[in-house]
Design a protein around this motif. Structure first.
Motif, PDB file in Angstrom:
ATOM      1  N   GLY A   1       0.814  -1.222   0.000  1.00 15.11           N
ATOM      2  CA  GLY A   1       0.000   0.000   0.000  1.00 15.11           C
ATOM      3  C   GLY A   1       0.835   1.254   0.000  1.00 15.11           C
ATOM      4  N   THR A   2       0.238   2.283  -0.578  1.00 21.09           N
ATOM      5  CA  THR A   2       0.860   3.601  -0.641  1.00 21.09           C
ATOM      6  C   THR A   2       1.301   4.052   0.746  1.00 21.09           C
ATOM      7  N   GLU A   3       0.445   3.766   1.721  1.00 20.18           N
ATOM      8  CA  GLU A   3       0.719   4.237   3.084  1.00 20.18           C
ATOM      9  C   GLU A   3       1.990   3.629   3.666  1.00 20.18           C
TER      10      GLU A   3
ATOM     11  N   TYR B   1      -4.915  14.122  -0.468  1.00 22.04           N
ATOM     12  CA  TYR B   1      -5.185  12.779   0.058  1.00 22.04           C
ATOM     13  C   TYR B   1      -4.888  12.794   1.560  1.00 22.04           C
TER      14      TYR B   1
ATOM     15  N   PHE C   1      -6.371  14.476  -6.253  1.00 19.42           N
ATOM     16  CA  PHE C   1      -7.277  14.003  -5.208  1.00 19.42           C
ATOM     17  C   PHE C   1      -7.402  15.106  -4.163  1.00 19.42           C
TER      18      PHE C   1
ATOM     19  N   ASP D   1       1.878  10.508  -7.399  1.00 28.08           N
ATOM     20  CA  ASP D   1       0.935   9.444  -7.034  1.00 28.08           C
ATOM     21  C   ASP D   1      -0.083   9.312  -8.163  1.00 28.08           C
TER      22      ASP D   1
ATOM     23  N   TYR E   1      -2.633   7.172  -8.602  1.00 29.85           N
ATOM     24  CA  TYR E   1      -3.488   6.151  -7.994  1.00 29.85           C
ATOM     25  C   TYR E   1      -4.668   5.654  -8.827  1.00 29.85           C
TER      26      TYR E   1
ATOM     27  N   THR F   1      -0.720   2.076  -7.411  1.00 34.89           N
ATOM     28  CA  THR F   1      -1.346   1.071  -6.564  1.00 34.89           C
ATOM     29  C   THR F   1      -2.345   0.228  -7.348  1.00 34.89           C
TER      30      THR F   1
ATOM     31  N   THR G   1      -5.042  -0.659  -5.765  1.00 33.96           N
ATOM     32  CA  THR G   1      -6.209  -0.459  -4.908  1.00 33.96           C
ATOM     33  C   THR G   1      -7.465  -0.091  -5.688  1.00 33.96           C
ATOM     34  N   LYS G   2      -7.330   0.782  -6.674  1.00 34.47           N
ATOM     35  CA  LYS G   2      -8.492   1.180  -7.481  1.00 34.47           C
ATOM     36  C   LYS G   2      -8.695   0.210  -8.632  1.00 34.47           C
TER      37      LYS G   2
ATOM     38  N   ARG H   1      -3.769  -5.038  -1.056  1.00 40.37           N
ATOM     39  CA  ARG H   1      -2.627  -4.324  -0.489  1.00 40.37           C
ATOM     40  C   ARG H   1      -1.369  -4.506  -1.353  1.00 40.37           C
TER      41      ARG H   1
END
Ligand SMILES: Cc1ncc(COP(=O)(O)O)c(C=O)c1O
Length: 477
Positions: free
Chosen positions: A179-181, A204, A247, A276, A278, A306, A308-309, A316
């Protein structure tokens, strides 16, 4: 010792030795069998309970291993002294079990921008790859993998980035993480020496939470994206930016600002841009916006993206692409860390991509999200000009502004009470901005197509916004 009666159930799923061990352990802890008591011989107890000697032997062995009893050679087994545990009135009070209703969605309609469509995931294909992998030939994947992530997945990502985002990189430059985080702190550690990071405002919200907010410099965003002039006037040397689809405003960084930003970065050795990207897969009008990384001649852009989308947030899997000049420091600092994504998951994804399923999935999802996007914007245009829309034509969320004399928070509460979750733009601000009208993010990814219209009608109704007579132009396909 008097023979204690242990209730043993021969038809239980729990093996007899375990039932006996548990019963005796309980009796020792509760002092029903006193310290120093000699236990009956295995044969005697077996006869008494009408069970095999082996069963008793295993139970005694377990009690011995855990120190509840001691063995005196040729004499027998004796109950040991056990320290009393703190008194707990009620066993159930020990651990407070909160009843969490799994999977219950508290809202009838949830416009969270992080939600995706869950109806169209190719479970059968994913399962096939998972099934093929969890087999003996993949035994090597039981061992720990490469810190940067599996080479096969990095190769697929490099191919994908070249074909769809105009990014030329080799797998050695790619780092995979959960994950980005989790990746962002790694990037910052790599480039941050007395650094100051500039963040988009609004932006974000995970980023300032991950990073130390007091060191972050908020930079305004307008319809052309990040205001680079404002960045020039700060002492920030790193900028985190979402140029393809800002974002949350949805602005695209204009061509002029792109060159301006790259030139800003080129002016000092310690300046870097974290791009990013995303949700760039989903653009519903015109051509995809090329990545900033592809224009960079000075190794100043660290590209971050990512799955994620494009696939699912629960996978993850995210990644960054390092400029070659940073690879050496990456290896020095991070070669001791293991990759944070399980190897099996990485190979499922790599094989899924290699066989073309990822592009097929993206094409299918683009159509689905386009339909939801069009249904949403068309429904909203019947409230036009009362409600205005920005940030449409891409991604999985839009922004709406409503002409109401209430705070965003009050309006959010009203919507919530009507069973609708909406997200005020003020949740995404690092520094307050006075918006002319209350503004909300509406994520449409997780709302079923047929729910879009009733959800918007219900939302407008609870806010007291009437339909306008003029119908806006429709562009639903
Ligand atoms: C701007 C932005 N970046 C990245 C992500 C994804 O983060 P992650 O890879 O940690 O799931 C999101 C998710 O909503 C996002 O909005």
């Amino acid at each position: 010792m008097d023979m204690l009666i242990f209730k043993l159930e021969k038809n239980s799923k729990k093996p007899l030795y375990e039932q006996l061990y548990m019963g005796m352990k309980d009796a020792i802890i509760t002092k029903q069998i006193e310290v120093g008591t000699k236990l009956p011989s295995k044969r005697k107890l077996a006869d008494f309970l009408n069970i095999s000697q082996t069963t008793v032997e295993i139970a005694y062995g377990q009690l011995l291993a855990e120190g509840y009893i001691a063995s005196k050679p040729r004499i027998g087994f004796f109950v040991e002294e056990i320290d009393e545990l703190p008194f707990v009135e009620n066993k159930q009070a020990k651990i407070k079990v909160e009843t969490v209703l799994k999977g219950t969605e508290p809202y009838q309609y949830n416009f969270h921008p992080g939600k995706i469509d869950t109806e169209s995931f190719p479970f059968a294909i994913w399962r096939k790859y998972a099934k093929d992998l969890f087999d003996f030939p993949s035994k090597e994947y039981l061992q720990v993998g490469e810190p940067q992530g599996e080479y096969e997945l990095r190769l697929e990502i490099a191919n994908y980035l070249y074909q769809s985002r105009g990014i030329i990189c080799n797998p050695e430059q790619i780092v995979i993480g959960s994950g980005t985080e989790h990746l962002l702190p790694m990037i910052l550690r790599l480039i941050e020496t007395n650094s100051k990071i500039a963040l988009e405002n609004p932006g974000y919200s995970a980023i300032p939470r991950i990073h130390l907010t007091n060191k972050a410099v908020p930079i305004a965003v307008d319809e052309d994206g990040l205001v680079v002039d404002e960045l020039e006037n700060t002492d920030a040397n790193i900028v985190y930016i979402t140029p393809s689809h800002q974002f949350p405003t949805g602005a695209v960084l204009s061509a002029a600002r792109r060159t301006h930003l790259l030139n800003w970065a080129a002016k000092a050795a310690n300046r870097y841009i974290i791009e990013d990207d995303y949700d760039s897969e989903f653009r519903y009008i015109g051509k995809p916006i090329p990545a900033l990384q592809g224009m960079d001649q000075n190794e100043k852009v660290i590209y971050l993206s990512t799955f994620t989308k494009s696939l699912m947030p629960s996978l993850r899997v995210a990644y960054f692409v390092l400029p070659p000049a940073l690879l050496k420091s990456y290896q020095e600092i991070f070669s001791y860390y293991s990759a944070t994504v399980p190897r099996f998951d990485q190979h499922i994804l790599a094989n899924f991509m290699k066989d073309g399923h990822f592009s097929k999935h993206l094409n299918r999802m683009r159509k689905i999200y386009r339909k939801k996007h069009d249904r949403l914007t068309n429904t909203l245009t019947s409230f036009y000009p009362t409600t205005s829309i920005t940030g449409d034509h891409a991604g999985m969320h839009i922004l709406i502004s409503v002409p109401l004399d209430k705070s965003e928070n009050d309006l959010k509460q009203i919507a919530n009470k009507s069973g609708i979750a909406v997200y005020p733009v003020s949740d995404y601000l690092l520094r307050p901005i006075e918006y002319e009208q209350p503004t909300f993010l509406l994520g449409f990814g997780g709302v079923a197509l047929d729910d879009v219209e009733p959800a918007i009608h219900k939302l407008m109704n609870c806010w007291g916004i009437k339909r306008s007579h003029k119908k806006g132009k429709s562009h639903e396909l």
